[in-house]
Design a protein around this motif. Structure first.
Motif, PDB file in Angstrom:
ATOM      1  N   ILE A 273     -14.496  14.436  46.273  1.00 45.45           N
ATOM      2  CA  ILE A 273     -13.559  14.108  47.518  1.00 45.45           C
ATOM      3  C   ILE A 273     -13.683  12.537  47.558  1.00 45.45           C
ATOM      4  CG2 ILE A 273     -13.127  14.622  49.775  1.00 45.45           C
ATOM      5  CD1 ILE A 273     -14.755  17.281  50.304  1.00 45.45           C
ATOM      6  N   ALA A 274     -14.407  11.553  47.547  1.00 44.18           N
ATOM      7  CA  ALA A 274     -13.999  10.768  47.896  1.00 44.18           C
ATOM      8  C   ALA A 274     -12.974  10.019  46.996  1.00 44.18           C
ATOM      9  CB  ALA A 274     -15.598   9.602  48.509  1.00 44.18           C
ATOM     10  N   ALA A 275     -14.312  10.014  46.015  1.00 43.52           N
ATOM     11  CA  ALA A 275     -12.473  10.074  43.958  1.00 43.52           C
ATOM     12  C   ALA A 275     -11.623  10.299  44.612  1.00 43.52           C
ATOM     13  CB  ALA A 275     -13.092  10.472  43.193  1.00 43.52           C
ATOM     14  N   ALA A 276     -11.227  12.026  45.192  1.00 37.49           N
ATOM     15  CA  ALA A 276      -9.397  12.247  45.070  1.00 37.49           C
ATOM     16  C   ALA A 276      -8.796  11.834  46.547  1.00 37.49           C
ATOM     17  CB  ALA A 276      -9.934  13.952  45.040  1.00 37.49           C
ATOM     18  N   LEU A 277      -9.652  11.888  47.310  1.00 33.59           N
ATOM     19  CA  LEU A 277      -8.616  10.645  48.301  1.00 33.59           C
ATOM     20  C   LEU A 277      -8.489   9.233  47.855  1.00 33.59           C
ATOM     21  CD1 LEU A 277     -10.627  11.848  51.358  1.00 33.59           C
ATOM     22  CD2 LEU A 277      -9.117  12.614  51.400  1.00 33.59           C
ATOM     23  N   ASP A 278      -8.971   7.928  47.083  1.00 36.05           N
ATOM     24  CA  ASP A 278      -8.719   7.314  46.785  1.00 36.05           C
ATOM     25  C   ASP A 278      -7.722   7.348  45.269  1.00 36.05           C
ATOM     26  OD1 ASP A 278      -8.908   4.919  47.880  1.00 36.05           O
ATOM     27  OD2 ASP A 278      -9.919   4.169  45.552  1.00 36.05           O
ATOM     28  N   VAL A 279      -6.991   8.742  44.741  1.00 38.71           N
ATOM     29  CA  VAL A 279      -6.103   8.152  43.482  1.00 38.71           C
ATOM     30  C   VAL A 279      -4.542   7.781  44.299  1.00 38.71           C
ATOM     31  CG1 VAL A 279      -4.603  10.133  42.909  1.00 38.71           C
ATOM     32  CG2 VAL A 279      -6.974  10.617  42.941  1.00 38.71           C
ATOM     33  N   GLY A 280      -4.252   7.137  43.079  1.00 42.53           N
ATOM     34  CA  GLY A 280      -3.080   6.437  43.725  1.00 42.53           C
ATOM     35  C   GLY A 280      -3.180   5.496  44.181  1.00 42.53           C
ATOM     36  N   ARG A 281      -4.466   4.718  44.703  1.00 38.93           N
ATOM     37  CA  ARG A 281      -4.379   3.292  45.832  1.00 38.93           C
ATOM     38  C   ARG A 281      -5.242   2.425  44.531  1.00 38.93           C
ATOM     39  NH1 ARG A 281      -7.059   5.389  51.440  1.00 38.93           N
ATOM     40  NH2 ARG A 281      -5.770   3.514  52.670  1.00 38.93           N
ATOM     41  N   THR A 282      -5.426   1.162  44.932  1.00 43.06           N
ATOM     42  CA  THR A 282      -5.527   0.263  44.110  1.00 43.06           C
ATOM     43  C   THR A 282      -5.614  -1.158  44.930  1.00 43.06           C
ATOM     44  OG1 THR A 282      -3.603  -1.239  43.278  1.00 43.06           O
ATOM     45  CG2 THR A 282      -4.160   0.784  42.035  1.00 43.06           C
ATOM     46  N   ILE A 283      -6.866  -1.913  44.304  1.00 47.62           N
ATOM     47  CA  ILE A 283      -7.204  -3.087  44.889  1.00 47.62           C
ATOM     48  C   ILE A 283      -6.345  -4.463  44.514  1.00 47.62           C
ATOM     49  CG2 ILE A 283      -9.203  -4.788  45.249  1.00 47.62           C
ATOM     50  CD1 ILE A 283     -11.074  -2.759  43.853  1.00 47.62           C
ATOM     51  N   PRO A 284      -5.812  -4.502  45.630  1.00 49.59           N
ATOM     52  CA  PRO A 284      -4.409  -5.532  45.544  1.00 49.59           C
ATOM     53  C   PRO A 284      -4.999  -6.905  44.729  1.00 49.59           C
ATOM     54  CG  PRO A 284      -5.367  -5.488  47.644  1.00 49.59           C
ATOM     55  CD  PRO A 284      -5.885  -4.268  47.556  1.00 49.59           C
ATOM     56  N   PRO A 285      -4.415  -7.631  44.369  1.00 48.38           N
ATOM     57  CA  PRO A 285      -4.663  -8.737  44.232  1.00 48.38           C
ATOM     58  C   PRO A 285      -5.227  -9.792  44.903  1.00 48.38           C
ATOM     59  CG  PRO A 285      -2.648  -9.026  44.251  1.00 48.38           C
ATOM     60  CD  PRO A 285      -3.048  -7.454  44.482  1.00 48.38           C
ATOM     61  N   GLU A 286      -5.824 -10.962  44.666  1.00 52.58           N
ATOM     62  CA  GLU A 286      -6.102 -12.161  45.652  1.00 52.58           C
ATOM     63  C   GLU A 286      -4.662 -12.998  45.613  1.00 52.58           C
ATOM     64  OE1 GLU A 286      -8.737 -13.496  47.267  1.00 52.58           O
ATOM     65  OE2 GLU A 286      -9.840 -11.413  46.473  1.00 52.58           O
ATOM     66  N   TYR A 287      -4.757 -13.369  47.089  1.00 52.34           N
ATOM     67  CA  TYR A 287      -3.242 -14.079  47.078  1.00 52.34           C
ATOM     68  C   TYR A 287      -3.535 -15.318  46.710  1.00 52.34           C
ATOM     69  CZ  TYR A 287      -2.368 -10.545  50.477  1.00 52.34           C
ATOM     70  OH  TYR A 287      -2.289  -9.579  51.368  1.00 52.34           O
TER      71      TYR A 287
ATOM     72  N   LEU B 148      -6.544 -10.027  51.544  1.00 48.42           N
ATOM     73  CA  LEU B 148      -6.160 -10.598  53.091  1.00 48.42           C
ATOM     74  C   LEU B 148      -8.065 -11.453  53.578  1.00 48.42           C
ATOM     75  CD1 LEU B 148      -4.148 -10.920  54.727  1.00 48.42           C
ATOM     76  CD2 LEU B 148      -4.762  -8.329  55.778  1.00 48.42           C
ATOM     77  N   LEU B 149      -9.211 -10.491  53.326  1.00 43.95           N
ATOM     78  CA  LEU B 149      -9.954 -11.602  54.081  1.00 43.95           C
ATOM     79  C   LEU B 149     -10.264 -12.783  54.011  1.00 43.95           C
ATOM     80  CD1 LEU B 149     -12.413  -8.237  55.206  1.00 43.95           C
ATOM     81  CD2 LEU B 149     -11.112  -9.575  56.985  1.00 43.95           C
ATOM     82  N   ASN B 150     -10.263 -12.970  52.626  1.00 41.77           N
ATOM     83  CA  ASN B 150     -10.324 -13.747  51.629  1.00 41.77           C
ATOM     84  C   ASN B 150      -9.578 -15.010  51.563  1.00 41.77           C
ATOM     85  OD1 ASN B 150     -12.844 -12.854  50.736  1.00 41.77           O
ATOM     86  ND2 ASN B 150     -12.051 -12.613  48.179  1.00 41.77           N
TER      87      ASN B 150
END
Length: 266
Positions: A127-141, A203-205
């Motif tokens: 379920i955790a994997a399915a919920l993440d479909v279509g979402r990616t880790i954004p690049p560093e700023y 964003l935290l970085n």
């Protein structure tokens, strides 16, 4: 990042980012979360557990975290098409508002139970994997980025409404995600650790770099700032029951960012 959407997910963001842009962690409002065996379904009712006792026993034997769940096993090549079938079937069940069970996933995907067990040791990790479909880790700023604008864009607040689309989620799926994780603390933790927490990092970085440059307060707690903004976004959907495409909601969130920003600058 999950900003609100758990924010966000394709970009730093979103409300659901927005509420997990990577947006953060779902806020428990009036709903009781409780521990659940990883082999248990998302709803965790006693009747469902009994009905799936056999499935749970088999899956629990190989329990591992959500990130490890997608690793290849030595000597056996992964069938990526089959992985996609299983995840797509799981999402279809979630979107329909039904309880996710091994039997339903097998029936809808057309794969065998053995194939499912080899790929996901528990229904929770699936379920955790399915919920993440279509979402990616954004690049560093990039260095020197306008930090206030990064916050606004990262949480999908750049336009007249909150950009849930930036997270790869429709509002309906986002609400389903909230429903699932709030009813199952094990799923909530698995999703946070394997997906949401990673999307916050860029964003935290960027905020930490702002502290190093002297733009932000030296004693600033960047995690708390992120949670404050993400929490405001979640509040609109979970507590107020508003829609994120309402311009008034976007205006309220931008006003909240302004208040928080004034407390962040040096």
């Amino acid at each position: 990042m999950d900003a609100v959407t758990g924010a966000a997910d394709t970009v730093p963001v979103a409300v659901g980012a927005a509420p997990d842009p990577g947006v953060g962690v779902p806020v428990a409002v009036g709903a009781a979360s409780h521990p659940m065996n990883t082999a248990q379904s998302a709803t965790g009712t006693a009747g469902a557990m009994a009905a799936r006792a056999t499935d749970a026993g088999v899956m629990a034997a190989g329990a591992m975290d959500a990130g490890a769940a997608v690793r290849r096993r030595p000597g056996r090549p992964r069938d990526e098409d089959m992985d996609g079938q299983i995840v797509a079937a799981t999402l279809a069940i979630i979107d329909a508002g039904d309880e996710v069970t091994v039997s339903r996933v097998v029936a809808r995907s057309g794969v065998s139970r053995a194939a499912l067990y080899r790929r996901w040791p528990s229904i929770t990790t699936l379920i955790a994997a399915a919920l993440d479909v279509g979402r990616t880790i954004p690049p560093e700023y990039p260095d020197g980025v306008d930090l206030r604008e990064a916050l606004v864009d990262g949480f999908g607040l750049g336009g007249s409404s909150v950009a849930l689309a930036v997270s790869g989620y429709s509002e309906e799926r986002f609400r389903q995600r909230i429903r699932l994780v709030m009813s199952d603390r094990a799923l909530q933790k698995a999703y946070w650790q394997s997906h949401v927490s990673r999307r916050r990092v860029p964003l935290l970085n960027a905020l930490r770099a702002g502290i190093a440059r002297g733009e932000l307060r030296a004693d600033l707690d960047v995690e708390a700032c992120f949670d404050a903004i993400a929490g405001t976004a979640y509040y609109q959907i979970v507590v107020r029951g508003d829609r994120m495409d309402d311009p008034a909601v976007a205006a309220r969130l931008r006003a909240a960012v302004d208040v928080i920003w004034r407390g962040m600058v040096a």
